[in-house]
Design a protein around this motif. Structure first.
Motif, short mmCIF file in Angstrom:
data_model
loop_
_atom_site.label_atom_id
_atom_site.label_comp_id
_atom_site.label_asym_id
_atom_site.label_seq_id
_atom_site.Cartn_x
_atom_site.Cartn_y
_atom_site.Cartn_z
N HIS A 124 52.80 36.60 14.58
CA HIS A 124 51.43 36.87 14.03
C HIS A 124 50.39 36.99 15.22
N ILE A 125 50.39 36.41 16.28
CA ILE A 125 49.56 36.38 17.26
C ILE A 125 49.67 37.33 18.32
N GLU A 126 50.88 37.34 18.92
CA GLU A 126 51.02 38.33 20.04
C GLU A 126 52.31 38.69 19.83
N LYS A 127 52.23 39.95 19.31
CA LYS A 127 53.47 40.88 18.86
C LYS A 127 54.12 41.38 20.29
N ASN A 128 55.09 41.16 20.80
CA ASN A 128 55.81 41.87 21.87
C ASN A 128 55.55 41.38 23.12
N GLU A 129 54.99 40.08 23.35
CA GLU A 129 54.51 39.35 24.16
C GLU A 129 55.27 38.10 24.29
N THR A 130 55.63 37.51 25.42
CA THR A 130 56.28 36.08 25.82
C THR A 130 55.38 34.99 25.88
N LEU A 131 55.56 34.13 25.15
CA LEU A 131 54.65 33.10 25.38
C LEU A 131 55.36 32.21 26.48
N THR A 132 54.49 31.74 27.41
CA THR A 132 54.74 31.25 28.77
C THR A 132 54.12 29.60 28.31
N PHE A 133 54.96 28.83 29.36
CA PHE A 133 54.51 27.39 29.52
C PHE A 133 53.10 27.44 29.75
N GLN A 134 52.39 28.18 30.66
CA GLN A 134 51.02 28.30 31.00
C GLN A 134 50.26 28.63 29.77
N ASP A 135 50.75 29.36 28.89
CA ASP A 135 49.92 29.70 27.60
C ASP A 135 49.76 28.21 26.98
N VAL A 136 50.97 27.47 26.83
CA VAL A 136 50.68 26.21 26.21
C VAL A 136 49.77 25.30 27.02
N VAL A 137 49.80 25.17 28.34
CA VAL A 137 48.76 24.53 28.89
C VAL A 137 47.29 24.87 28.71
N ASP A 138 47.21 26.22 28.80
CA ASP A 138 45.89 26.79 28.60
C ASP A 138 45.36 26.73 27.24
N ASP A 139 46.23 26.71 26.28
CA ASP A 139 46.08 26.49 24.90
C ASP A 139 45.26 25.06 24.60
N MET A 140 45.65 24.06 25.46
CA MET A 140 45.08 22.67 25.25
C MET A 140 43.82 22.53 26.04
N LEU A 141 43.32 23.41 26.52
CA LEU A 141 41.93 23.17 27.35
C LEU A 141 40.78 23.06 26.31
N PRO A 142 39.74 22.22 26.50
CA PRO A 142 38.80 22.07 25.45
C PRO A 142 37.70 23.24 25.59
N PRO A 143 37.01 23.76 24.40
CA PRO A 143 35.91 24.59 24.71
C PRO A 143 35.00 24.12 25.89
N PRO A 144 34.25 25.07 26.43
CA PRO A 144 33.27 24.66 27.46
C PRO A 144 32.14 23.92 26.77
N GLY A 145 31.95 22.85 27.40
CA GLY A 145 30.78 21.93 26.99
C GLY A 145 31.11 20.68 26.24
N PHE A 146 32.56 20.57 26.14
CA PHE A 146 33.22 19.68 25.37
C PHE A 146 34.01 18.65 26.23
N GLU A 147 34.19 17.39 26.03
CA GLU A 147 35.15 16.63 26.78
C GLU A 147 36.48 16.25 25.96
N ASN A 148 37.38 16.07 26.84
CA ASN A 148 38.46 15.76 26.37
C ASN A 148 39.12 14.46 25.54
N HIS A 149 38.05 13.61 25.84
CA HIS A 149 38.06 12.24 25.12
C HIS A 149 38.07 12.27 23.54
#
Length: 167
Positions: free
Chosen positions: A27-52
């Motif tokens: 549903h998200i990315e037709k015809n694109e390969t999901l990479t490990f870096q995509d998962v890493v990037d997906d875990m980043l908080p939005p700007p101005g928010f802390e990880n705790h």
């Protein structure tokens, strides 16, 4: 009984779990390969928010990963810091384990683990009818639509306690 393991970063097990969710990621990315870096990037908080205040939980039953939740306390769709709001960024139940009430149980457990909130918000892909039906069954209602690149998202919210009780 479900077991929740809080993690701080992506690992191979999480990446393989993502890859198993073919229907969701179609549903998200037709015809694109999901990479490990995509998962890493997906875990980043939005700007101005802390990880705790950012929570990542792998969900297990009998040592088998059946789900994953990414949520953040204090983020609100209107981009206002709100310590009473919980934003669910990603909520995945293994496709072979769906329709067995795991999703509802994970949601209820999440509300117990992060108890000092009064509002829950999330975004669901418009072209994900199973996801929309699930969230509406839990008492969520639409508050907005947004169209980031490549996809339309319906923003949903509900109070921690609603007319249906805790579910």
């Amino acid at each position: 009984m479900l077991e929740y393991i809080r993690i701080q970063e992506a690992d191979q097990q999480l990446y393989l779990f993502y890859l198993q969710q073919k229907e969701y990621f179609f549903h998200i990315e037709k015809n694109e390969t999901l990479t490990f870096q995509d998962v890493v990037d997906d875990m980043l908080p939005p700007p101005g928010f802390e990880n705790h205040e950012h929570y990542y939980y792998k969900v297990f039953e009998d040592q088998r990963m059946i789900g994953y939740v990414d949520c953040m306390k204090g983020y609100r769709y209107s981009c206002i810091h709100d310590d009473q709001c919980l934003w669910i960024g990603l909520f995945l139940v293994n496709e072979s384990d769906q329709r067995k009430h795991y999703g509802q149980q994970i949601f209820l457990d999440l509300l117990e683990m992060i108890s000092d909130i009064s509002l829950i918000q999330l975004g669901c892909l418009k072209n994900n009818p199973k996801g929309l039906a699930f969230w509406k069954h839990l008492g969520f209602y639409e508050i907005d639509h947004t169209c980031p690149p490549k996809r339309e998202i319906i923003v949903l919210e509900r109070k921690k306690s609603n007319d249906k009780g805790t579910v």
